[in-house]
Design a protein around this motif. Structure first.
Motif, short mmCIF file in Angstrom:
data_model
loop_
_atom_site.label_atom_id
_atom_site.label_comp_id
_atom_site.label_asym_id
_atom_site.label_seq_id
_atom_site.Cartn_x
_atom_site.Cartn_y
_atom_site.Cartn_z
N MET A 12 0.85 -1.19 0.00
CA MET A 12 0.00 0.00 0.00
C MET A 12 0.89 1.24 0.00
O MET A 12 1.88 1.31 0.72
N ALA A 13 0.54 2.21 -0.82
CA ALA A 13 1.36 3.41 -0.93
C ALA A 13 0.47 4.61 -1.28
O ALA A 13 -0.59 4.47 -1.88
N TYR A 14 0.95 5.79 -0.86
CA TYR A 14 0.34 7.02 -1.33
C TYR A 14 0.76 7.23 -2.79
O TYR A 14 1.91 7.00 -3.15
N THR A 15 -0.18 7.68 -3.59
CA THR A 15 0.14 7.99 -4.98
C THR A 15 -0.19 9.46 -5.25
O THR A 15 -1.12 10.01 -4.67
N MET A 16 0.59 10.05 -6.10
CA MET A 16 0.38 11.47 -6.44
C MET A 16 0.63 11.66 -7.93
O MET A 16 1.61 11.14 -8.47
N ARG A 17 -0.26 12.38 -8.57
CA ARG A 17 -0.10 12.70 -9.98
C ARG A 17 0.67 14.02 -10.10
O ARG A 17 0.26 15.03 -9.51
N VAL A 18 1.76 14.00 -10.83
CA VAL A 18 2.63 15.17 -10.92
C VAL A 18 2.96 15.43 -12.39
O VAL A 18 2.75 14.57 -13.26
N ASP A 19 3.51 16.63 -12.62
CA ASP A 19 3.97 16.95 -13.96
C ASP A 19 5.49 17.03 -13.99
O ASP A 19 6.16 16.72 -13.00
N ALA A 20 6.05 17.46 -15.09
CA ALA A 20 7.50 17.46 -15.27
C ALA A 20 8.21 18.50 -14.40
O ALA A 20 9.44 18.43 -14.25
N ASP A 21 7.46 19.46 -13.82
CA ASP A 21 8.08 20.49 -12.98
C ASP A 21 8.04 20.13 -11.49
O ASP A 21 8.45 20.93 -10.66
N PHE A 22 7.56 18.95 -11.17
CA PHE A 22 7.37 18.57 -9.77
C PHE A 22 8.68 18.61 -8.98
O PHE A 22 8.76 19.22 -7.91
N ILE A 23 9.72 17.98 -9.49
CA ILE A 23 10.99 17.89 -8.77
C ILE A 23 11.59 19.27 -8.54
O ILE A 23 12.05 19.60 -7.44
#
Length: 275
Positions: A12-23
């Motif tokens: 089980m894990a948290y999931t997050m939708r991100v874009d290319a600028d996330f980091i």
């Protein structure tokens, strides 16, 4: 959500939708692999160190999660409060289904930058009201109980400190008034002021040392139990308790020594005539 790799390993894990600028926005370090680009949208993912460790992987070469290729491992992230261990996290690069916009502001002119974002929000024609929250406020809320406990403990400690000092001062005044003639006789027989002060203070020093020996194991037990509520905690060092004991002893000596010195420096003739 439950995630799995090509070998059937799941957790089980948290999931997050991100874009290319996330980091770059969050200034997160990539400890293995690489950062994502626009070419990774809807096909690649990043995982946290906890996820990497719990999956038991040796590397990410050719690995995927739920069909998304893993291209990098980011440094450990603490999503919840420090009361719990770091949760496995997966970041999917995508261009859809976003519900939050994260913005890194410059360290000055917050009001002006927020105003610009509000105007851009209106110009975009979004019907939902513009709402925002700083991550600092979010994490502060996670420790609100600890902050309230710390403030309450500080107030009670100050009150206890004042009452204790007044009590010790009243006690040394009572002792010196009761032993006025004894002090005068000792001075006539050659006792110095420092010897008299030492005689008057020794009882308080012994009392404080006994109190420290009783309070130290109790404080250690209480602090240990309190720290058990945190997944990440510091060790209790012996010097913290030693410093507390020395500070208590110093405050005691400062409180009683002034009155002791007054009594010891009194003219012995006046002391013997004291009724």
């Amino acid at each position: 959500m439950r995630i799995g790799d090509e070998n059937g390993e799941e957790l089980m894990a948290y999931t997050m939708r991100v874009d290319a600028d996330f980091i770059n926005t969050f200034q997160i370090d990539v400890v293995q692999g690489r950062n994502g680009t626009e070419n990774d949208i809807n096909r690649s993912a990043l995982i946290s160190e906890t996820t990497f460790r719990k999956l038991g992987w040796e590397d990410i070469e050719g690995r995927d999660i739920n069909g998304w290729g893993v291209i990098g491992v980011v440094n450990e992230l603490q999503y919840d409060s420090m009361h719990s261990l770091a949760t496995p996290m997966v970041f999917f690069y995508t261009n859809s289904y976003f519900n939050t916009l994260n913005v890194r502001l410059l360290p000055e002119n917050f009001s002006e930058q927020l105003s610009q974002m509000k105007n851009a929000w209106k110009q975009a024609g979004i019907e939902e009201p513009f709402e925002f929250q700083f991550y600092n406020d979010y994490y502060n809320m996670l420790y609100q109980k600890e902050e309230m406990d710390a403030k309450a403990l500080s107030v009670f400690s100050i009150i206890a400190f004042i009452i204790t000092c007044l009590g010790m001062l009243a006690q040394i005044i009572q002792i010196t008034e009761r032993r006025v003639k004894e002090i005068g006789i000792r001075k006539i027989h050659g006792a110095s002021i420092m010897e008299v002060v030492k005689m008057l203070n020794v009882k308080f020093v012994i009392t404080v040392l006994i109190a420290v020996m009783i309070a130290t194991p109790i404080a250690y037990y209480v602090m240990s139990r309190w720290l058990e509520g945190f997944a990440h905690k510091t060790d209790l060092s012996w010097w913290v308790f030693a410093l507390s004991g020395l500070t208590t002893l110093a405050i005691t000596l400062l409180t009683v020594s002034w009155q002791s010195w007054r009594a010891a420096s009194r003219n012995p003739v006046e002391a013997l005539r004291y009724e």
